[in-house]
Design a protein around this motif. Structure first.
Motif, mmCIF file in Angstrom:
data_model
loop_
_atom_site.group_PDB
_atom_site.id
_atom_site.type_symbol
_atom_site.label_atom_id
_atom_site.label_comp_id
_atom_site.label_asym_id
_atom_site.label_seq_id
_atom_site.Cartn_x
_atom_site.Cartn_y
_atom_site.Cartn_z
ATOM 1 N N ALA A 67 0.929 -1.087 -0.105
ATOM 2 C CA ALA A 67 -0.171 0.032 0.028
ATOM 3 C C ALA A 67 0.355 1.161 -0.290
ATOM 4 O O ALA A 67 2.092 1.407 0.927
ATOM 5 C CB ALA A 67 -1.517 0.114 1.632
ATOM 6 N N PRO A 68 0.216 3.174 -0.729
ATOM 7 C CA PRO A 68 1.158 3.856 -0.548
ATOM 8 C C PRO A 68 1.357 4.465 0.263
ATOM 9 O O PRO A 68 0.160 3.761 1.811
ATOM 10 C CB PRO A 68 0.217 4.211 -1.336
ATOM 11 C CG PRO A 68 -0.967 3.911 -1.965
ATOM 12 C CD PRO A 68 -0.627 2.439 -1.944
ATOM 13 N N ALA A 86 -0.521 12.650 8.908
ATOM 14 C CA ALA A 86 0.263 11.561 8.895
ATOM 15 C C ALA A 86 1.223 11.283 8.438
ATOM 16 O O ALA A 86 1.926 10.936 8.521
ATOM 17 C CB ALA A 86 -0.978 10.536 7.208
ATOM 18 N N THR A 87 1.559 12.456 7.692
ATOM 19 C CA THR A 87 3.218 12.851 7.388
ATOM 20 C C THR A 87 4.120 12.997 9.079
ATOM 21 O O THR A 87 4.969 12.466 9.210
ATOM 22 C CB THR A 87 3.451 14.146 6.468
ATOM 23 O OG1 THR A 87 3.037 13.347 5.081
ATOM 24 C CG2 THR A 87 4.978 14.462 6.193
ATOM 25 N N LEU A 88 3.697 13.514 9.815
ATOM 26 C CA LEU A 88 3.949 14.455 10.550
ATOM 27 C C LEU A 88 3.908 12.719 11.986
ATOM 28 O O LEU A 88 5.192 12.854 12.674
ATOM 29 C CB LEU A 88 3.498 14.939 12.052
ATOM 30 C CG LEU A 88 3.288 17.029 11.051
ATOM 31 C CD1 LEU A 88 2.402 17.456 12.022
ATOM 32 C CD2 LEU A 88 4.845 17.310 10.816
ATOM 33 N N THR A 111 17.670 -1.371 5.223
ATOM 34 C CA THR A 111 16.334 -0.844 5.456
ATOM 35 C C THR A 111 16.188 0.547 4.782
ATOM 36 O O THR A 111 15.162 1.067 4.381
ATOM 37 C CB THR A 111 16.315 -0.642 6.900
ATOM 38 O OG1 THR A 111 17.148 1.036 7.120
ATOM 39 C CG2 THR A 111 16.937 -2.004 7.279
ATOM 40 N N MET A 112 17.366 1.208 3.192
ATOM 41 C CA MET A 112 16.247 2.319 2.760
ATOM 42 C C MET A 112 15.002 2.130 1.733
ATOM 43 O O MET A 112 14.254 2.581 1.908
ATOM 44 C CB MET A 112 17.879 2.284 1.548
ATOM 45 C CG MET A 112 17.276 3.807 1.288
ATOM 46 S SD MET A 112 18.240 5.095 2.387
ATOM 47 C CE MET A 112 19.577 5.247 2.370
ATOM 48 N N ALA A 113 15.373 0.396 1.260
ATOM 49 C CA ALA A 113 13.629 0.287 0.596
ATOM 50 C C ALA A 113 12.548 0.262 1.178
ATOM 51 O O ALA A 113 11.552 0.649 0.974
ATOM 52 C CB ALA A 113 13.843 -1.131 -0.455
ATOM 53 N N SER A 130 7.373 2.658 3.482
ATOM 54 C CA SER A 130 6.467 2.926 4.669
ATOM 55 C C SER A 130 5.902 4.818 4.598
ATOM 56 O O SER A 130 5.682 3.939 5.217
ATOM 57 C CB SER A 130 7.816 2.038 5.742
ATOM 58 O OG SER A 130 8.097 2.793 5.811
ATOM 59 N N ALA A 131 7.046 5.306 3.823
ATOM 60 C CA ALA A 131 7.397 6.654 4.015
ATOM 61 C C ALA A 131 7.466 7.389 3.152
ATOM 62 O O ALA A 131 7.563 7.169 2.431
ATOM 63 C CB ALA A 131 8.006 6.632 6.022
ATOM 64 N N ALA A 132 6.567 8.709 3.312
ATOM 65 C CA ALA A 132 6.773 9.256 2.452
ATOM 66 C C ALA A 132 8.163 10.625 2.382
ATOM 67 O O ALA A 132 8.563 10.619 3.491
ATOM 68 C CB ALA A 132 5.052 10.939 2.195
ATOM 69 N N PRO A 133 8.326 10.522 1.236
ATOM 70 C CA PRO A 133 9.846 10.993 1.741
ATOM 71 C C PRO A 133 9.771 12.819 2.666
ATOM 72 O O PRO A 133 10.694 12.791 3.293
ATOM 73 C CB PRO A 133 9.588 12.069 -0.234
ATOM 74 C CG PRO A 133 9.277 10.921 -0.996
ATOM 75 C CD PRO A 133 8.321 10.440 -0.552
#
Length: 246
Positions: A13-14, A21-23, A105-107, A112-115
């Motif tokens: 899932a994106p 959500a970003t915070l 763990t970069m991928a 799992s998180a937006a840039p």
């Protein structure tokens, strides 16, 4: 039909969107980095070792420089403090993204998180390291060199503004050099040109705070450093998605 359903289930899932959500994602990344650092203590040990070594070497070389209260002596005290902070930070701040690359763990972090959340989490982690480094290094310089701070409030404000400038300019560089072969050398080469201007302003402003002056006197240097933070932070926030997804 079953194969199609299983293929749909395997698609990750994106990352969730929206400010809240970003915070939340940035806070989770920050807590994860703090937990990893407390477990490995790589950056903490590197920063503390450099700060202690620099303060001890300077104190043995120049003696009680803080007892001299001339304008040149105050400028030298401020320059030595910020040079120690600069090189200690250059040795430790690059680990924020290098650790992800080394731990592979970069991928997972990309999925799992937006840039934006990744950048904010790493920025807060680096800022925490810089502020802890500033507190320890300043305490060592005050004790070992007998540095007298004339205006503690203005002095603290200069350290915070300088720490913000240092962090805002180096966080995205740490992401750029994460996959490079010579990470430490490349990090210093890329970061130093960006830090020359705020470093000069921070040295001059900190030298003024060593005298008994009002905080109004250093409003100029503080405004410059905060403007520098706004520009570099905004530019990094815009450019980071391209660096992160490259």
């Amino acid at each position: 039909m079953i194969e199609q359903e299983s293929s749909l289930i395997d698609i990750p899932a994106p990352p969730p969107r929206g400010i809240s959500a970003t915070l939340r994602a940035a806070w989770a990344i920050f807590r994860k980095d703090i937990a990893c650092e407390l477990r490995t203590r790589y950056a903490i040990n590197t920063l503390l070792l450099f700060a202690i070594s620099a303060a001890t070497a300077v104190s043995l070389g120049v003696g009680f420089l803080g007892l001299r209260r001339t304008e040149e002596a105050l400028l030298i005290q401020s320059a030595l403090l910020w040079i120690a902070l600069l090189f200690a930070a250059l040795n430790g701040l690059s680990r924020s993204f290098v650790y992800e690359e080394e731990a592979r763990t970069m991928a997972a972090l990309r999925l799992s998180a937006a840039p934006t959340a990744v950048f904010l989490g790493k920025f807060c982690f680096n800022l925490t390291l810089v502020m802890a480094l500033s507190a320890v290094t300043t305490l060592l310089f005050i004790v070992l060199l007998r540095v007298k701070v004339g205006s503690p409030l203005a002095f603290s404000a200069m350290l915070v503004a300088g720490g913000l400038a240092l962090t805002s300019a180096t966080t995205i560089i740490a992401a750029i050099i994460a996959r490079a072969s010579f990470k430490g050398a490349l990090f210093a080469v890329l970061a130093f040109p960006l830090l020359v201007a705020p470093l000069i302003v921070a040295i001059q402003g900190t030298a003024q705070t060593l005298e008994n002056v009002a905080i109004d006197v250093v409003f100029g240097p503080i405004r410059f450093l905060l403007a520098y933070v706004v520009v570099t932070f905004t530019a990094s926030l815009i450019l980071f998605p391209f660096v992160w997804e490259a």
